[in-house]
Design an enzyme around this catalytic site. Structure first.
Site, short mmCIF file in Angstrom:
data_model
loop_
_atom_site.label_atom_id
_atom_site.label_comp_id
_atom_site.label_asym_id
_atom_site.label_seq_id
_atom_site.Cartn_x
_atom_site.Cartn_y
_atom_site.Cartn_z
N TYR A 55 0.83 -1.12 0.19
CA TYR A 55 -0.06 -0.16 -0.04
C TYR A 55 0.88 1.29 0.06
O TYR A 55 1.43 1.68 0.96
CB TYR A 55 -0.91 -0.10 1.30
CG TYR A 55 -1.73 -1.40 1.23
CD1 TYR A 55 -1.90 -1.86 0.27
CD2 TYR A 55 -2.67 -1.49 2.53
CE1 TYR A 55 -2.95 -3.08 0.31
CE2 TYR A 55 -3.40 -2.72 2.66
CZ TYR A 55 -3.56 -3.45 1.60
OH TYR A 55 -4.47 -4.34 1.67
N HIS A 140 0.54 -12.02 1.44
CA HIS A 140 -0.52 -11.37 0.59
C HIS A 140 -0.11 -11.72 -0.80
O HIS A 140 0.73 -12.01 -1.46
CB HIS A 140 0.62 -9.94 0.64
CG HIS A 140 -0.40 -8.81 0.59
ND1 HIS A 140 0.01 -7.49 0.14
CD2 HIS A 140 -1.76 -8.80 0.01
CE1 HIS A 140 -1.24 -6.81 -0.17
NE2 HIS A 140 -2.12 -7.56 -0.25
#
Length: 324
Positions: A55, A140
């Protein structure tokens, strides 16, 4: 805010703060606005904060660490993710990131689910967040990396769990099938599924949630608005669904759901949040929030009471699967 337990003895607030937007997802947010959103989440009782190196190339983690510094550490839960290393890339630093975040491309993301890669990823996240332990770490998006993620990846996180550096471990993905395999075959505690247990897509209710219930694994649900189509009381013509323009049949179904909700004085986004919270396997719903207003509305939706008759009518109309 109400809390629910998750495996390994922790508790999550029913609404979690999703950190992608404070990593400048799609648009740049000033530091003050990002920090104000995190502060508002704390003021509204949210104690679960989720982020990832992905992010904003570390920006989300840095901002979250800054905003939470000084808060009572035992009162909050921080989760981040591992499997994408951030490698310095000075040759592209003058370009914008090409993966959806409004940040300079001064690093590049490299998938690495090896033991060394996971250990390096976690160490870097600890540094950016300014903490000495992480409550939850998810592998992830290992969609194309099952072999490494399910062996060396899980193994490295398990080592860190044994050392007390990480509290609970799991995986976070936009699909339920591979997450179900992690639950069935690996020593994980918690998983995060995005977009696959919503008013418009209940696929996780067929495989992941039953497997999690059987194994005593906790599930965190993200993406309950399916990229925005369920985020407003009325569905606009230009709505997005799963990161693309919503097809006509999805628009029509979302509008029918909104009409049923309105008859019960419940708006569509509130129903989207509360739908996931109906399931006991779900420990929290994480909402991507980048403004104070979004935080406040998300907290209100999490606290709302929705009559059981709403779900019954949606099921009778064939708009949700009653078995899921």
């Amino acid at each position: 805010m109400r809390e629910r337990p998750y495996r390994r003895g922790g508790r999550l607030t029913e609404i979690g703060f999703g950190g992608a937007q404070v990593g400048n997802l799609y648009r740049a947010i000033p530091d003050d606005d990002a920090l104000a959103a995190i502060d508002a989440a704390w003021s509204d009782g949210i104690r679960y904060f989720d982020t990832a190196p992905h992010y904003g190339l570390g920006l989300s983690e840095r901002r979250l660490g800054q905003a939470l510094a000084g808060r009572p550490r035992d009162e909050l839960v921080i989760s981040t993710k591992a499997g994408r290393l951030l490698v310095p890339s000075p040759e592209t630093a003058d370009r914008p990131d090409d993966d959806g975040f409004a940040v300079p491309a001064d690093h590049r993301r490299v998938f690495d689910f090896s033991r060394d890669g996971i250990l390096r990823s976690v160490e870097s996240s600890l540094d950016r967040l300014g903490v000495d332990r992480l409550d939850i770490v998810y592998l992830h998006d290992p969609d194309r990396h099952w072999e490494a993620a399910s062996t060396s990846g899980v193994g490295a996180l398990a080592e860190l769990r044994e050392q007390g550096v990480v509290g609970a471990i799991g995986a976070g993905m936009n699909q339920s099938a591979m997450l179900t395999e992690f639950v069935r075959r690996c020593d994980v505690d918690i998983v995060m599924v995005a977009g696959r247990y919503t008013l418009l897509d209940q696929s996780a209710g067929a495989d992941l949630l039953p497997a999690a219930a059987e194994r005593g694994i906790s599930v965190v649900v993200a993406g309950v608005y399916n990229s925005g189509i369920l985020s407003r009381p009325s569905v606009p013509e230009a709505a997005h669904y799963d990161y693309s323009a919503a097809p006509p049949e999805i628009l029509a179904r979302a509008r029918r759901i909104a009409e049923v909700c309105a008859r019960f004085d419940v708006d569509l986004p509130t129903a989207a949040v509360q739908f996931a919270l109906r399931r006991p396997e779900v420990a929290s719903v994480v909402l991507g929030t980048g403004t104070v207003a979004h935080v406040r509305s998300g907290a209100e939706r999490g606290a709302a009471d929705v009559p059981a008759e709403l779900w019954e009518e949606l099921a009778d109309a064939g708009l949700i699967d009653p078995a899921r």
